[in-house]
Design a protein around this motif. Structure first.
Motif, mmCIF file in Angstrom:
data_model
loop_
_atom_site.group_PDB
_atom_site.id
_atom_site.type_symbol
_atom_site.label_atom_id
_atom_site.label_comp_id
_atom_site.label_asym_id
_atom_site.label_seq_id
_atom_site.Cartn_x
_atom_site.Cartn_y
_atom_site.Cartn_z
ATOM 1 N N TRP A 1 40.490 36.044 35.355
ATOM 2 C CA TRP A 1 40.387 36.208 36.804
ATOM 3 C C TRP A 1 40.824 34.913 37.474
ATOM 4 O O TRP A 1 40.481 33.816 37.005
ATOM 5 N N GLU B 1 41.128 33.581 41.491
ATOM 6 C CA GLU B 1 40.906 33.904 42.900
ATOM 7 C C GLU B 1 40.864 32.597 43.707
ATOM 8 O O GLU B 1 39.784 32.077 44.012
ATOM 9 N N ASP C 1 55.406 43.012 50.574
ATOM 10 C CA ASP C 1 54.006 42.663 50.313
ATOM 11 C C ASP C 1 53.720 41.287 50.915
ATOM 12 O O ASP C 1 54.471 40.335 50.695
ATOM 13 N N TRP D 1 51.856 38.899 50.174
ATOM 14 C CA TRP D 1 51.652 37.739 49.288
ATOM 15 C C TRP D 1 52.920 36.899 49.202
ATOM 16 O O TRP D 1 52.848 35.669 49.159
ATOM 17 N N THR E 1 48.776 33.183 41.693
ATOM 18 C CA THR E 1 48.312 34.572 41.607
ATOM 19 C C THR E 1 48.163 34.963 40.144
ATOM 20 O O THR E 1 48.337 34.142 39.245
ATOM 21 N N GLU F 1 44.973 40.011 38.543
ATOM 22 C CA GLU F 1 43.996 40.631 39.442
ATOM 23 C C GLU F 1 44.662 41.142 40.720
ATOM 24 O O GLU F 1 44.107 41.990 41.419
ATOM 25 N N TYR F 2 45.883 40.650 41.029
ATOM 26 C CA TYR F 2 46.603 41.112 42.215
ATOM 27 C C TYR F 2 47.793 41.992 41.820
ATOM 28 O O TYR F 2 47.914 43.137 42.283
ATOM 29 N N TRP G 1 48.826 48.097 41.632
ATOM 30 C CA TRP G 1 49.772 47.674 42.664
ATOM 31 C C TRP G 1 51.061 48.472 42.552
ATOM 32 O O TRP G 1 51.604 48.942 43.567
#
Length: 373
Positions: free
Chosen positions: A102, A104, A230, A232, A241, A244-245, A250
């Motif tokens: 992960w 974040e 997108d 991002w 990143t 998780e994204y 997605w």
């Protein structure tokens, strides 16, 4: 300075294996001596992927995966030592990145988690381990990633040539090595991650060897444009990143308005997404004379040819041409970062991660004196 032989251990977002690299390191050189790629068991890969994609799990399950990964990393190191006829006393330390499950870096409480119990590695090998490299940078307000640009600066900076180093692993990231300027670097978006996930779904293959399957498809321009929209991709650096994204959820969201596309066309479009987002960032960062590519994506002829086409006037090639194996770059970087930590030297670059200051990184898991080195 803590010069000596170091081993770097890297398990990236692609989850295609554990890379281990042996190198002699001091303040003037990094000399790679051996490398080995240890397979990732299918059941462990499945369990790690489930965490990365946000699947609920118990603390017991997380703890067990942490232990299993630690044992796997130790096994990979032991095989490398056996192949080279070395024992624990020949190695100063192991730099272990761990398995990111992960990442974040935004929000009220930014966090990152790399698992693979380093205590298991010390206990099995008798070698001091340096791990948990990313969280100190985050505690100082940084992204915790990418960390490899500092290593790229140490070994690939040229006094006159504008260079960028591109690592295409699961995620793609750039290091900006521009003479006379602070080193820059950031994630550009998905690298191999979505390509690997898509071919696994349709072909049950771990990756698209030589880009052959993607080469059979045609880029779907409206789908590509939607993906590029997108938000991002428009974020300013520093940015990072992970899975998780950018994941299969997605992709499925993107495909919801494009039902029934041939799978090869989707694969070709995902290749173009990786190439286009990289090329855009190269140009927005002022361009370069030479783009040196490492990671699994450097072995994908389709992806490499698209990068060359999108960056006319830039020499695009593998870091192999500069004497550093594209397959071993990241593991080698974490061997070097372990050296930096044990030598009391910073391992991050605030110009890359956005941290408030340069800092010694990582936690040290010392081998027991007497029995071990």
């Amino acid at each position: 300075m803590k010069s000596g032989r170091y081993i770097g251990v890297m398990s990236g977002t692609s989850l295609d294996g554990v890379d281990v690299v042996l190198a002699a390191i001091d303040d003037q050189m990094v000399a790679q001596q051996a490398s080995y790629c240890h397979p990732m068991p299918a059941d462990l890969r499945r369990d790690v992927l489930a965490i990365c994609q946000g699947q609920a799990l118990t603390l017991s399950q997380l703890g067990q995966i942490d232990t299993r990964l630690g044992r796997l990393f130790a096994e990979a190191v032991q095989i490398l030592l056996q192949r080279e006829g070395l024992d624990s006393g020949d190695i100063t330390a192991i730099g272990c990145h761990g398995q990111t499950v992960w990442h974040e870096p935004q929000g009220e409480a930014p966090n990152t988690l790399q698992i693979g119990d380093n205590n298991q590695i010390v206990a099995a090998t008798g070698i001091t381990v340096v791990g948990d490299f990313r969280r100190r940078d985050m505690a100082l307000g940084g992204q915790g990633a990418p960390l490899v640009p500092a290593f790229h600066e140490a070994i690939l900076l040229h006094p006159d040539e504008r260079r960028m180093v591109l690592n295409i692993g699961g995620i793609a990231n750039l290091s900006l090595l521009i003479p006379g300027q602070p080193v820059g670097g950031y994630d550009t978006g998905p690298g191999n991650m979505l390509l690997d996930a898509w071919i696994w779904r349709h072909q049950r293959k771990g990756y698209d060897k030589d880009g052959e399957w993607g080469s059979q498809g045609t880029v779907v321009l409206p789908l590509l444009q939607q993906m590029l929209a997108d938000p991002w991709f428009a974020l300013p650096a520093p940015k990072s990143t992970g899975r998780e994204y950018f994941n299969m959820s997605w992709v499925e969201q993107q495909l919801a308005t494009f039902p029934g596309l041939p799978p090869q066309d989707v694969q070709a479009t995902l290749v173009e997404l990786t190439a286009a987002t990289i090329a855009e960032q190269v140009m927005l960062s002022g361009g370069c004379e030479r783009l040196l590519v490492c990671g699994g994506g450097s072995r994908n002829p389709l992806l490499m040819s698209r990068l060359a086409a999108l960056l006319p006037g830039t020499e695009v090639g593998s870091t192999d041409e500069a004497g550093i194996s594209g397959d071993d770059m990241e593991a080698l970087a974490f061997a070097w970062l372990a050296y930096r930590t044990l030598s009391g030297q910073p391992g991050n670059l605030p110009s890359v991660t956005g941290a408030r200051e340069a800092s010694i990184l990582g936690a040290i898991y010392p081998a027991n004196p007497g029995r071990y080195r």
